[in-house]
Design a protein around this motif. Structure first.
Motif, PDB file in Angstrom:
ATOM      1  N   LEU A 525      93.403  43.855 -88.004  1.00 20.15           N
ATOM      2  CA  LEU A 525      94.010  44.975 -88.568  1.00 20.15           C
ATOM      3  C   LEU A 525      93.132  46.046 -87.749  1.00 20.15           C
ATOM      4  CD1 LEU A 525      96.529  46.534 -89.718  1.00 20.15           C
ATOM      5  CD2 LEU A 525      95.219  46.573 -92.038  1.00 20.15           C
ATOM      6  N   MET A 526      93.795  46.937 -86.797  1.00 21.70           N
ATOM      7  CA  MET A 526      93.150  47.884 -86.203  1.00 21.70           C
ATOM      8  C   MET A 526      93.750  49.297 -86.835  1.00 21.70           C
ATOM      9  SD  MET A 526      90.843  46.447 -84.302  1.00 21.70           S
ATOM     10  CE  MET A 526      90.500  47.659 -83.109  1.00 21.70           C
ATOM     11  N   ILE A 527      93.001  50.133 -87.399  1.00 19.52           N
ATOM     12  CA  ILE A 527      93.113  51.549 -87.899  1.00 19.52           C
ATOM     13  C   ILE A 527      92.458  52.397 -87.292  1.00 19.52           C
ATOM     14  CG2 ILE A 527      94.329  50.365 -89.915  1.00 19.52           C
ATOM     15  CD1 ILE A 527      91.845  51.326 -91.526  1.00 19.52           C
ATOM     16  N   GLU A 528      92.949  53.616 -87.134  1.00 18.38           N
ATOM     17  CA  GLU A 528      92.014  55.083 -87.109  1.00 18.38           C
ATOM     18  C   GLU A 528      92.377  55.829 -87.931  1.00 18.38           C
ATOM     19  OE1 GLU A 528      92.923  56.017 -82.808  1.00 18.38           O
ATOM     20  OE2 GLU A 528      92.228  54.053 -82.262  1.00 18.38           O
ATOM     21  N   SER A 529      91.422  57.023 -88.183  1.00 14.29           N
ATOM     22  CA  SER A 529      91.551  58.185 -88.937  1.00 14.29           C
ATOM     23  C   SER A 529      92.488  59.013 -88.018  1.00 14.29           C
ATOM     24  CB  SER A 529      90.410  58.899 -89.386  1.00 14.29           C
ATOM     25  OG  SER A 529      90.840  60.008 -90.029  1.00 14.29           O
ATOM     26  N   PHE A 530      93.663  59.446 -88.361  1.00 10.02           N
ATOM     27  CA  PHE A 530      94.320  60.482 -87.803  1.00 10.02           C
ATOM     28  C   PHE A 530      94.656  61.861 -88.445  1.00 10.02           C
ATOM     29  CE2 PHE A 530      98.640  61.536 -85.679  1.00 10.02           C
ATOM     30  CZ  PHE A 530      98.072  61.516 -84.253  1.00 10.02           C
ATOM     31  N   GLY A 531      93.572  62.079 -89.167  1.00  8.94           N
ATOM     32  CA  GLY A 531      93.651  63.555 -89.931  1.00  8.94           C
ATOM     33  C   GLY A 531      93.189  63.419 -91.309  1.00  8.94           C
ATOM     34  N   PRO A 532      93.106  64.249 -92.128  1.00  7.32           N
ATOM     35  CA  PRO A 532      92.381  63.929 -93.250  1.00  7.32           C
ATOM     36  C   PRO A 532      93.164  63.137 -94.430  1.00  7.32           C
ATOM     37  CG  PRO A 532      93.214  65.959 -93.344  1.00  7.32           C
ATOM     38  CD  PRO A 532      93.313  65.647 -91.914  1.00  7.32           C
ATOM     39  N   ASN A 533      94.611  63.131 -94.117  1.00 10.43           N
ATOM     40  CA  ASN A 533      95.537  62.199 -94.930  1.00 10.43           C
ATOM     41  C   ASN A 533      96.324  61.467 -94.199  1.00 10.43           C
ATOM     42  OD1 ASN A 533      96.968  64.391 -93.931  1.00 10.43           O
ATOM     43  ND2 ASN A 533      98.184  64.871 -95.656  1.00 10.43           N
ATOM     44  N   THR A 534      95.758  60.985 -93.218  1.00 14.94           N
ATOM     45  CA  THR A 534      96.708  59.788 -92.194  1.00 14.94           C
ATOM     46  C   THR A 534      96.050  58.953 -91.621  1.00 14.94           C
ATOM     47  OG1 THR A 534      98.150  61.686 -91.762  1.00 14.94           O
ATOM     48  CG2 THR A 534      98.402  60.116 -90.443  1.00 14.94           C
ATOM     49  N   ILE A 535      96.790  57.785 -91.618  1.00 17.23           N
ATOM     50  CA  ILE A 535      96.253  56.424 -90.991  1.00 17.23           C
ATOM     51  C   ILE A 535      97.020  56.147 -89.828  1.00 17.23           C
ATOM     52  CG2 ILE A 535      95.553  54.051 -91.079  1.00 17.23           C
ATOM     53  CD1 ILE A 535      93.383  55.647 -92.110  1.00 17.23           C
ATOM     54  N   LEU A 536      96.369  55.874 -88.758  1.00 14.70           N
ATOM     55  CA  LEU A 536      97.049  55.600 -87.395  1.00 14.70           C
ATOM     56  C   LEU A 536      96.753  53.794 -87.320  1.00 14.70           C
ATOM     57  CD1 LEU A 536      98.670  56.417 -85.058  1.00 14.70           C
ATOM     58  CD2 LEU A 536      96.798  56.298 -83.683  1.00 14.70           C
ATOM     59  N   VAL A 537      97.969  53.077 -87.092  1.00 19.35           N
ATOM     60  CA  VAL A 537      97.694  51.548 -87.018  1.00 19.35           C
ATOM     61  C   VAL A 537      98.206  51.224 -85.492  1.00 19.35           C
ATOM     62  CG1 VAL A 537      98.362  49.404 -88.008  1.00 19.35           C
ATOM     63  CG2 VAL A 537      98.462  51.228 -89.587  1.00 19.35           C
ATOM     64  N   ARG A 538      97.232  50.523 -84.923  1.00 14.82           N
ATOM     65  CA  ARG A 538      97.535  50.172 -83.549  1.00 14.82           C
ATOM     66  C   ARG A 538      97.937  48.849 -83.289  1.00 14.82           C
ATOM     67  NH1 ARG A 538      96.826  54.135 -79.917  1.00 14.82           N
ATOM     68  NH2 ARG A 538      95.667  56.232 -80.638  1.00 14.82           N
ATOM     69  N   GLU A 539      96.887  48.052 -84.023  1.00 12.98           N
ATOM     70  CA  GLU A 539      97.394  46.492 -83.887  1.00 12.98           C
ATOM     71  C   GLU A 539      97.229  46.078 -85.373  1.00 12.98           C
ATOM     72  OE1 GLU A 539      94.104  44.854 -81.528  1.00 12.98           O
ATOM     73  OE2 GLU A 539      94.557  46.015 -79.807  1.00 12.98           O
ATOM     74  N   VAL A 540      98.096  44.988 -85.498  1.00 15.83           N
ATOM     75  CA  VAL A 540      98.140  44.005 -86.686  1.00 15.83           C
ATOM     76  C   VAL A 540      98.015  42.730 -86.531  1.00 15.83           C
ATOM     77  CG1 VAL A 540      99.608  45.692 -87.793  1.00 15.83           C
ATOM     78  CG2 VAL A 540     100.780  43.853 -86.559  1.00 15.83           C
ATOM     79  N   PRO A 541      97.736  41.661 -87.420  1.00 16.26           N
ATOM     80  CA  PRO A 541      97.553  40.341 -87.141  1.00 16.26           C
ATOM     81  C   PRO A 541      99.085  39.835 -86.618  1.00 16.26           C
ATOM     82  CG  PRO A 541      96.494  40.843 -89.219  1.00 16.26           C
ATOM     83  CD  PRO A 541      97.313  41.999 -88.671  1.00 16.26           C
ATOM     84  N   ALA A 542      98.950  39.114 -85.691  1.00 14.78           N
ATOM     85  CA  ALA A 542     100.162  38.438 -85.056  1.00 14.78           C
ATOM     86  C   ALA A 542     101.002  37.634 -86.167  1.00 14.78           C
ATOM     87  CB  ALA A 542      99.967  37.568 -83.824  1.00 14.78           C
ATOM     88  N   LEU A 543     100.277  36.950 -87.083  1.00 14.33           N
ATOM     89  CA  LEU A 543     101.113  36.259 -88.054  1.00 14.33           C
ATOM     90  C   LEU A 543     101.993  37.143 -89.008  1.00 14.33           C
ATOM     91  CD1 LEU A 543      98.106  33.834 -89.396  1.00 14.33           C
ATOM     92  CD2 LEU A 543     100.080  33.296 -87.903  1.00 14.33           C
ATOM     93  N   ILE A 544     101.315  38.303 -89.208  1.00  9.49           N
ATOM     94  CA  ILE A 544     102.069  39.169 -90.107  1.00  9.49           C
ATOM     95  C   ILE A 544     103.324  40.114 -89.211  1.00  9.49           C
ATOM     96  CG2 ILE A 544     102.184  41.355 -91.411  1.00  9.49           C
ATOM     97  CD1 ILE A 544      99.266  40.501 -92.344  1.00  9.49           C
TER      98      ILE A 544
END
Length: 635
Positions: A525-544
């Motif tokens: 699970l690849m996440i990044e901070s996208f501001g003080p109250n936002t999370i950006l998700v770029r990659e997820v486990p292929a199983l999910i």
């Protein structure tokens, strides 16, 4: 006129009593802890009418003399705190179970309290009475022990009728008392306990030697012999914190979490930390509606612990809860892995009880007459020679098998007075199954495969018994463990989202998630901070996949806030892997060769946790030869 008024002292005492003594079990807890702090090795407890009518506790501790006995019923007077050389009182090195000095005066303010005590240096015992806060003068009294204390509490809460109205039935209060005494007995195996309720002795425990052996005997006496046979020893230490105790095998589980106990520095406590840790450690082995049995003891520096969180001291606060939680999870997982293919002994006990003619529900079969014409074998049909023109006697319409897939029936020598059975399907058995047990198999705990039953169960012979293996459940665990190993090595396939998912959260949740970023990357699970109250998700486990990514992120944030770890993602990954392992395992109904069966047995022996499937069910049942011989009356 001032709107603030000072409360009368008796009202203050009753309010304090309501905080410390919630019910009769609370009073017994405080009195038992006082006895243990006084060095008692035997504590006798009696309760009548749920403890509301009368509570009597007698111990063989140090006792109190004429100077200490009146002070014991004064508020905030205690023998468990000592002043430092600089005149301060240290509250960070609490080595006793109690220290506030509120229990006895609180009880005396809401009930009739009689205390009789004697030290070894006294010629006789002394007693005093406290009735609704009024303290009597000292008087001589009879006491059978050379030293110790007897506390009798009568008419609990008679001075606070409102509290009395909220008490439960006598049966419920008795159950609470029994549970409290059991907890104290688990914490102090070197102390003997007896409990008598309404004139009937319900518990008798003798002192055991301190240490693992004595502790296990005490736990087996309280939780049953099955717990002693199915408990895994826990003994781990990390950064000055030591965890000991016993945890049950996954196959030895319960339908609720009532059989989970945590003790901190000898103090029974209730803490959600234990529940979360057990859930994390057993996540791979139990269904969500099953709960493990565990009794765990934490030994920690008193400076790292706050025992003054709750008036009744039933809760504690750790300075580093993540350290304690990580220690519990790591120690439990290590113990479960060390168990290897071991399964619960109760599984075999249940199987033996099914066969046992003395078990409940058994009815003796109708005995046939001793003549060849009426002799019934093989489930009730008359044996006869099988010919292709006749229906096969073993044919079962439900299974819809072809006749030649079954063993031929036994043949009867009608020329003798006794039915002689010979050649029972020998021609249909592989030579590997009929040959003597090879010497090299003597070293294998699960033995050698000898047959396959109903194309679902493997029958293996060991040196001292037999093993029945559920081939699907066993292979499911093996496949699942291989998938876990791949995940642990970082071989988690990832899926890049075509459009990154943006998830709005509270700033505190964003901070928590980003603090666990590396852990989440290990699960794909690849996440990044996208501001003080936002999370950006770029990659997820292929199983999910990309199914409800936002919901997963929010669940992770809640889980980290509550438990300090991202259990939701681990559990979801584990659930998916478990389902995949189930779909890709050997199915029931598949016929296996002797080599395939033996290979499965050897892999089970080499794989941790192979004694139970992913849902906590046993993968095999072992029956010892001595137990089988008992079934047939050979011993």
């Amino acid at each position: 006129m001032s709107v603030i008024a000072r409360l009368p002292q008796d009202t203050v005492n009753r309010i304090a009593a309501g905080e410390v003594v919630e019910r009769p079990a609370s009073a017994i807890k405080e009195l038992v802890e006082n006895a243990i702090d006084a060095g008692a090795t035997q504590i006798d407890i009696s309760a009548d009418m749920g403890g509301l009518s009368r509570i009597l506790i007698e111990d063989n501790g140090r006792g109190m003399d004429a100077d200490d006995l009146p002070l014991s019923v004064e508020r905030h007077a205690t023998s468990k705190l000592k002043p430092q050389p600089d005149g301060t009182w240290d509250l960070l090195h609490i080595q006793t179970l109690g220290f506030r000095g509120e229990a006895l005066p609180s009880m005396g303010s809401v009930a009739r309290l009689d205390i009789t005590s004697r030290t070894a240096a006294q010629d006789g015992a002394l007693a005093l009475t406290v009735d609704a806060g009024a303290v009597s003068a000292l008087r001589p009294a009879a006491f059978s022990r050379p030293n110790g204390t007897r506390v009798e509490l009568k008419d609990l809460f008679y001075a606070t009728p409102a509290r009395l109205k909220f008490m439960k039935s006598d049966r419920s209060e008795n159950m609470a008392i029994s549970e409290e005494v059991k907890r104290q007995a688990m914490a102090h195996e070197d102390v003997g306990f007896s409990l008598t309720m309404d004139g009937k002795r319900s518990l008798r425990l003798y002192p055991e030697p301190k240490g693992f052996e004595g502790r296990l005997k005490r736990l087996a006496a309280l939780l049953g012999d099955d717990f002693g046979h199915n408990a895994l020893l826990i003994d781990q230490q990390r950064e000055g914190v030591r965890l000991t105790g016993y945890a049950g095998l996954p196959t030895f589980s319960r339908g609720n979490a009532q059989h989970q106990y945590l003790f901190v520095n000898g103090r029974p406590v209730r803490d959600k930390l234990l529940t979360g840790a057990l859930r994390g450690a057993y996540a791979d082995f139990l269904a969500r509606d099953r709960h493990p049995m565990a009794v765990l003891y934490v030994e920690i520096d008193p400076q790292e612990l706050d025992v003054n969180v709750h008036p009744a001291k039933t809760e504690v606060r750790f300075r580093d809860p993540n350290l304690v939680r990580g220690l519990i999870i790591g120690a439990l997982k290590h113990a479960l892995a060390s168990a290897g293919h071991r399964a619960a002994t109760t599984v075999a006990d249940q199987a033996l009880n099914t066969f046992n003619p003395l078990s409940s529900g058994y009815r003796a079969p109708v005995q046939p007459t001793l003549s060849l014409s009426s002799l019934q074998l093989n489930g009730g049909y008359a044996p006869r020679a099988y010919t292709p023109e006749q229906p096969h006697p073993n044919f079962h319409p439900v299974y819809n098998r072809e006749p030649d897939t079954f063993l031929p029936s036994a043949r009867v020598d009608t020329g003798s007075d006794i039915a002689v059975l010979d050649d029972i399907g020998v021609s249909e058995l592989s030579a590997a199954f009929t040959a003597p047990l090879p010497p090299e198999f003597e070293a294998y705990p699960l033995g050698a495969a000898r047959a396959q039953l109903h194309e679902t169960y493997i029958l293996a012979q060991t040196t001292d018994g037999l093993v029945i293996v559920d081939q699907h459940a066993a292979h499911e665990r093996l496949v699942y463990e291989r998938m876990k190993t791949m995940m642990a090595e970082g071989n988690v396939a990832r899926q890049t989202l075509l459009i990154p998912e943006i998830v709005d959260l509270e700033p505190s949740d964003v901070t928590r998630l980003m603090s666990r970023r590396e852990d989440l990357e290990g699960f794909g699970l690849m996440i990044e901070s996208f501001g003080p109250n936002t999370i950006l998700v770029r990659e997820v486990p292929a199983l999910i996949g990309d199914d409800d990514v936002a919901g997963l992120i929010r669940d992770l944030a809640d889980d980290i806030a509550e438990n300090g770890q991202a259990l939701v993602l681990k559990e979801k990954m584990a659930e998916i892997c478990g389902n995949m392992a189930c779909r890709n395992s050997v199915r029931a109904g598949r016929r296996l060769t002797a080599n395939e069966m033996n290979a499965l047995l050897r892999q089970m022996e080499a794989t941790p946790h192979s004694g139970q499937c992913n849902h906590g069910r046993p993968t095999y049942v072992e029956l010892k030869l001595k137990d089988i011989e008992k079934l047939f009356g050979r011993r």
